[in-house]
Design an enzyme around this catalytic site. Structure first.
Site, PDB file in Angstrom:
ATOM      1  CE  LYS A  19      38.731  18.580  33.030  1.00 44.47           C
ATOM      2  NZ  LYS A  19      39.425  17.268  32.962  1.00 44.47           N
ATOM      3  CB  THR A  20      42.970  23.085  30.465  1.00 47.84           C
ATOM      4  OG1 THR A  20      42.424  22.674  31.711  1.00 47.84           O
ATOM      5  CG2 THR A  20      43.518  24.499  30.603  1.00 47.84           C
ATOM      6  CD  GLU A  50      39.371  23.108  32.303  1.00 46.80           C
ATOM      7  OE1 GLU A  50      39.868  22.156  32.926  1.00 46.80           O
ATOM      8  OE2 GLU A  50      39.984  24.164  32.059  1.00 46.80           O
TER       9      GLU A  50
END
Length: 462
Positions: free
Chosen positions: A118-119, A162
């Site tokens: 996700k980052t 995020e």
């Protein structure tokens, strides 16, 4: 854009953390009065103080100077003196995610969630949109290599964030675009069971605004199941196995030492997307970012160019330096699936050299639950140094040490080193010319890369 009334005078406990410092950056850019505290000084404080934040080292009740809200993360205990004082004085207390949700108001919001990636995906989407000159606001759990920042207040009307599932706080958001990269049980210290962990993603999908878009990796069984259950929203999948009319099917991934290219079939066309970071898992993240960018109104060509220019995120296979013919990188991977994916990418980047990994397990609960899976993933390297567990928010558990993983590794040279100060000379002993060494984990193992480089340089000059 104005500051939400609740956050006009915000005090952030633990302001040096990745999430908190990002909120502070955005608030300061909107001319809010920002104060905060942390247990120790941080490099993040230099910028925040320069922008006008008042930051105290040490947490005391007297640090509260009439704030309209006190912002905390899940890591802040009820016994924290500033949190206790805020409650005694009737000052509203907001979770970090609640504060971020307030800052999202008035924007078109894209949230990137998933157990892994996700980052990187949030960062790729942000850089690609910036390349298209859309100037998004963003909040990311890592620093972009391009700007060195983890957050920004933009003027483009888009907010990219995020979405962290670790404590379930991403259920605060209501995005119009949501990405779920994958769903694999983690953070069981909070969620309790794998079923509860999956269930929180189901609830997250329900938070997508009616008529909004859910983007999922169709190659991931659990993420794909979320798409099957979604109601009242549109769905687009990406991956090698997808076949739907509106899906992005990966036709080919070609790796290079520094990145690769991914060719996809999308809306009746074939598109080639360059990826400037190594690994097929990163190529999949880039496809997710492409789909989200298209939904946000960016042109395909501009997005592809931006993805090709993406310089990575701090601690995501970050190049730390070279000593002679030895390259040293640092990576944040701290779940078995992440470790395996990154080591496969590292293997390609290493060329004919060996892969040396210095791994620090993160959390006693995760180490105990996934010891066998960590061992299998780490066996992809040629030499493995396993450190003791970085406990972070957890107390030690009897019998749970790095040895729990090291004793299970087969097929690689294995070294368990419980003394942090002995890791640098051990790593320097192991490497040979042409090798690639990567420090890996979510704890303070990140400090070791520069020290290993310095030791190698010292030996070369001796």
């Amino acid at each position: 854009m104005t500051v939400p009334e609740q956050l006009e005078r915000a005090h952030l406990i633990g302001i040096g953390g990745a999430g908190m410092s990002g909120i502070a950056r955005i608030l300061l850019a909107r001319d809010a009065h920002v104060s905060g505290s942390d247990a120790k000084d941080s490099r993040a404080f230099l910028t925040l103080r320069a922008q006008g934040a008042r930051i105290e080292i040490g947490q005391r009740a007297e640090n509260l100077d009439g704030p309209t809200a006190v912002v905390v993360s899940t890591a802040i205990k009820d016994t924290n003196p500033e949190l206790a004082a805020a409650r005694e004085r009737g000052i509203p207390v907001l979770h970090r995610a609640q504060a971020l949700a307030l800052l999202m108001e008035g924007h078109r919001v894209a949230c990137i969630a998933g157990t892994h990636g996700k980052t990187s995906t949030t960062s790729m989407l942000t850089v690609a949109l910036q390349h298209c000159r859309l100037d998004p606001s963003f909040a990311i759990g890592g620093d972009l290599n391009e700007s060195g920042a983890n957050a920004h207040h933009g003027e483009g009307g888009i907010f990219v964030a995020e979405a962290d599932e670790s404590d379930g706080s991403f259920l605060t958001y209501s995005p119009s675009v949501a990405v779920v990269t994958n769903v694999e049980p983690d953070h069981l210290d909070h969620h309790g069971t794998p079923e509860a962990y999956v269930a929180v993603f189901t609830e997250f999908v329900k938070r997508v605004q009616p008529g909004g878009l859910l983007i999922v990796c169709g190659d991931d069984e659990a993420a794909n199941a979320l798409a099957e259950r979604a109601e009242g929203i549109r769905v687009r999948r990406y991956g090698r196995t997808v076949t739907g009319e509106h899906d992005a099917r990966v036709l080919e991934y070609r790796a290079t030492e520094t990145g690769g290219t991914v060719r996809i079939a999308l809306d009746g066309e074939e598109i080639t997307v360059p990826v400037a970071v190594p690994g097929e898992h990163m190529a999949l993240n880039a496809v997710a970012a492409l789909l989200a960018g298209i939904e946000l109104g960016a042109p395909v060509d501009g997005l592809a160019e931006g993805l090709g220019a993406f310089g990575g995120v701090r601690r995501r296979f970050e190049f730390k330096g070279r000593a002679g013919d030895v390259r040293v990188y640092d990576d944040y991977a701290h779940h078995p699936t992440e470790v395996a994916a990154q080591l496969r990418a590292v293997r390609h980047a290493a060329g004919t050299g060996r892969v040396i990994v210095v791994f620090q397990p993160h959390l006693y609960s995760r180490t105990k639950t996934f010891a066998a899976e960590f061992a299998e993933a780490l066996a992809l390297a040629d030499e493995v140094v396993v450190l003791d567990v970085y406990g972070a928010r957890e107390q030690p558990q009897p019998g749970v040490t790095g040895a729990l993983i090291a004793d299970r590794i087969a097929g690689a040279g294995v070294h368990y080193e419980s003394a942090f100060d002995r890791v640098v000379p051990l790593a320097a002993d192991l490497v040979k010319p042409g090798d690639l060494l990567v420090t890996m984990g979510a704890g303070d193992v990140t400090q070791l890369g520069p020290e290993i480089l310095a030791e190698l340089d010292r030996r070369a000059g001796a």
